[in-house]
Design an enzyme around this catalytic site. Structure first.
Site, PDB file in Angstrom:
ATOM      1  N   HIS A 242      46.879  40.604  40.276  1.00 36.20           N
ATOM      2  CA  HIS A 242      46.214  39.544  39.502  1.00 36.20           C
ATOM      3  C   HIS A 242      44.999  39.000  40.254  1.00 36.20           C
ATOM      4  O   HIS A 242      43.922  38.834  39.674  1.00 36.20           O
ATOM      5  CB  HIS A 242      47.201  38.413  39.225  1.00 36.20           C
ATOM      6  CG  HIS A 242      46.622  37.273  38.447  1.00 36.20           C
ATOM      7  ND1 HIS A 242      46.790  37.132  37.092  1.00 36.20           N
ATOM      8  CD2 HIS A 242      45.829  36.230  38.831  1.00 36.20           C
ATOM      9  CE1 HIS A 242      46.145  36.055  36.676  1.00 36.20           C
ATOM     10  NE2 HIS A 242      45.564  35.482  37.715  1.00 36.20           N
ATOM     11  N   GLU A 246      40.946  39.702  39.060  1.00 27.32           N
ATOM     12  CA  GLU A 246      40.012  38.611  38.765  1.00 27.32           C
ATOM     13  C   GLU A 246      38.777  38.694  39.662  1.00 27.32           C
ATOM     14  O   GLU A 246      37.649  38.497  39.195  1.00 27.32           O
ATOM     15  CB  GLU A 246      40.712  37.262  38.952  1.00 27.32           C
ATOM     16  CG  GLU A 246      41.769  36.956  37.914  1.00 27.32           C
ATOM     17  CD  GLU A 246      41.219  36.854  36.496  1.00 27.32           C
ATOM     18  OE1 GLU A 246      40.025  36.529  36.342  1.00 27.32           O
ATOM     19  OE2 GLU A 246      41.984  37.126  35.560  1.00 27.32           O
ATOM     20  N   LYS A 249      36.559  41.609  38.488  1.00 29.10           N
ATOM     21  CA  LYS A 249      35.846  41.280  37.250  1.00 29.10           C
ATOM     22  C   LYS A 249      34.627  40.402  37.545  1.00 29.10           C
ATOM     23  O   LYS A 249      33.526  40.648  37.035  1.00 29.10           O
ATOM     24  CB  LYS A 249      36.773  40.561  36.263  1.00 29.10           C
ATOM     25  CG  LYS A 249      37.767  41.454  35.567  1.00 29.10           C
ATOM     26  CD  LYS A 249      38.386  40.757  34.352  1.00 29.10           C
ATOM     27  CE  LYS A 249      39.090  39.484  34.719  1.00 29.10           C
ATOM     28  NZ  LYS A 249      39.645  38.784  33.527  1.00 29.10           N
ATOM     29  N   ASN A 250      34.829  39.374  38.362  1.00 26.71           N
ATOM     30  CA  ASN A 250      33.726  38.475  38.710  1.00 26.71           C
ATOM     31  C   ASN A 250      32.605  39.226  39.428  1.00 26.71           C
ATOM     32  O   ASN A 250      31.422  39.052  39.123  1.00 26.71           O
ATOM     33  CB  ASN A 250      34.225  37.333  39.602  1.00 26.71           C
ATOM     34  CG  ASN A 250      35.055  36.313  38.850  1.00 26.71           C
ATOM     35  OD1 ASN A 250      35.079  36.306  37.626  1.00 26.71           O
ATOM     36  ND2 ASN A 250      35.752  35.465  39.572  1.00 26.71           N
TER      37      ASN A 250
END
Length: 404
Positions: A242, A246, A249-250
């Site tokens: 997780h 994230e 993606k950023n």
């Protein structure tokens, strides 16, 4: 009927007050592992039927301390009802019935039901905050209170789901079907960090390719320990995934939007195992962010991306509510790790994930409800209302009975 409902509500309020008097029992990942190896369903049931109501009641008391305007939002009210319903289902097991096979089966099914009911809690609570922002002016004090609450609320949720997942994976009907053969519940005693890195990267890359028709490559700088062995750790792979998903993606979004060319600099990942921590550093050349905005990165009410619409609630956008970083940091801190982000404005950003190298030091960090936590909603002192050590006296049946 009104009198009956009133009595039910008053009885529920008394039960929540009672269970909220107790602190949640903070466990270490080593304790999870040791118990999972013995896999005694009766002992797990006896512990959880007391521990889960305590954790639920602690955070339910804090929900009621939220600003009135936020509590009135439809989505927040829905979340509150979910917790009320789940608490009611758990306290049905308060009376000891001899721990029969039928009771154990019913308990496991109730846990699965609760987990499914709460699967959309993050998005629904985020929607409630959006409803507040759209309908009311939010002053600094209210924003700070919401930030403080959401950190504790989501951390509590992580801990509750951890307990539920461990029990249902060890003793549920689907045992040995979906769970990896070497996992103990949701914990991997030999979690291959680089494998999780590659998995998170590929899934984030898929989204980036869909949205931008391009994506940066992955470059792993170091992934072996001092003995030239692949770095492995006792950890929950889904939590690490997780966090990395994230971050990737950023970084991918920042790289593509900053360079706007076919030639993109790679994402660099460095994995190092020290005496105390396993560190995973994610570095990008996505332009960074101004220092004036760096403190806002972990605020739930801040996002550099457009907010998703209600129709996007069940999709996985490349960016959205702005909850990715703050919740990722909670996952890291849950077992006494951390997530630190450093940015060089004009060049790029580095995010470092710290994970405890020793399983007996990876203790749950849990919020506790007490006078100090209630006071924070009027002040800024919030260092004393977290429980983060496993060296404590467990809550016993006798303690509960004596308090009653």
């Amino acid at each position: 009927m009104r009198l009956f409902n009133y009595r039910l509500a008053k009885n529920l309020e008394k039960m929540v007050d009672f269970y909220s008097q107790f602190n949640p029992s903070s466990l270490s990942i080593k304790q999870f592992i040791d118990f999972g190896l013995k896999a005694n369903e009766q002992k797990s049931y006896q512990f959880l039927k007391k521990e889960l109501p305590v954790r639920l009641a602690n955070i339910m008391k804090e929900i009621h301390l939220l600003p009135d305007n936020l509590l009135k939002m439809p989505s927040v009210n829905l979340v509150n009802n979910w917790y009320t319903q789940s608490f009611n289902e758990m306290i049905e097991f308060e009376v000891d019935d001899g721990c029969t096979a039928q009771t154990l089966d019913k308990f496991c099914k109730i846990l699965v039901k609760i987990r499914n009911r709460h699967s959309d809690v993050v998005q629904t609570m985020a929607q409630g905050v959006m409803e507040l922002k759209d309908s009311h002016e939010i002053d600094l004090h209210t924003e700070n209170s919401i930030q403080y609450f959401l950190d504790r609320f989501y951390m509590s949720r992580i801990g509750i789901r951890m307990l539920i997942n461990q029990h249902t994976l060890l003793f549920g009907d689907h045992i040995n079907s979906n769970n990896h053969h070497q996992h103990i519940g949701c914990i991997d005693p030999c979690c291959d960090v680089i494998s999780v890195v590659k998995d998170a990267y590929e899934n984030a890359r898929f989204l980036c390719d869909q949205y931008y028709l391009t994506s940066p490559e992955l470059e792993i700088c170091k992934s072996i320990d001092a003995d030239d062995e692949p770095i492995k750790i006792v950890y929950v792979p889904s939590h690490l995934y997780h966090i990395l998903f994230e971050l990737f993606k950023n970084s991918m979004r920042a790289i593509v939007e900053h360079h706007k060319t076919d030639i993109l600099p790679p994402l660099q990942v460095t994995i190092v195992k020290g005496k105390e921590d396993v560190c995973v550093k994610v570095s990008d050349q996505g332009g960074g962010i101004p220092r004036s905005l760096s403190e806002r990165m972990f605020h739930y009410m801040y996002s550099t991306a457009p907010q998703p619409s209600k129709s996007d609630a069940h999709t996985v956008p490349l960016a959205g509510y702005g909850y990715g970083l703050p919740i990722s940091r909670l996952y890291a801190r849950y077992l006494h790790g951390d997530l630190v982000v450093l940015s060089c404005d004009g060049f790029g950003t580095e995010a470092i994930i710290y994970l405890k190298a020793l399983s007996n030091e990876a203790n749950e960090l849990l919020p506790i409800y007490n006078k100090m936590s209630t006071r924070f909603y009027k002040t800024t002192d919030h260092a004393i209302d977290w429980r983060s050590t496993c060296h404590h006296t467990p809550i016993s049946q006798q303690q509960f009975t004596q308090t009653q």
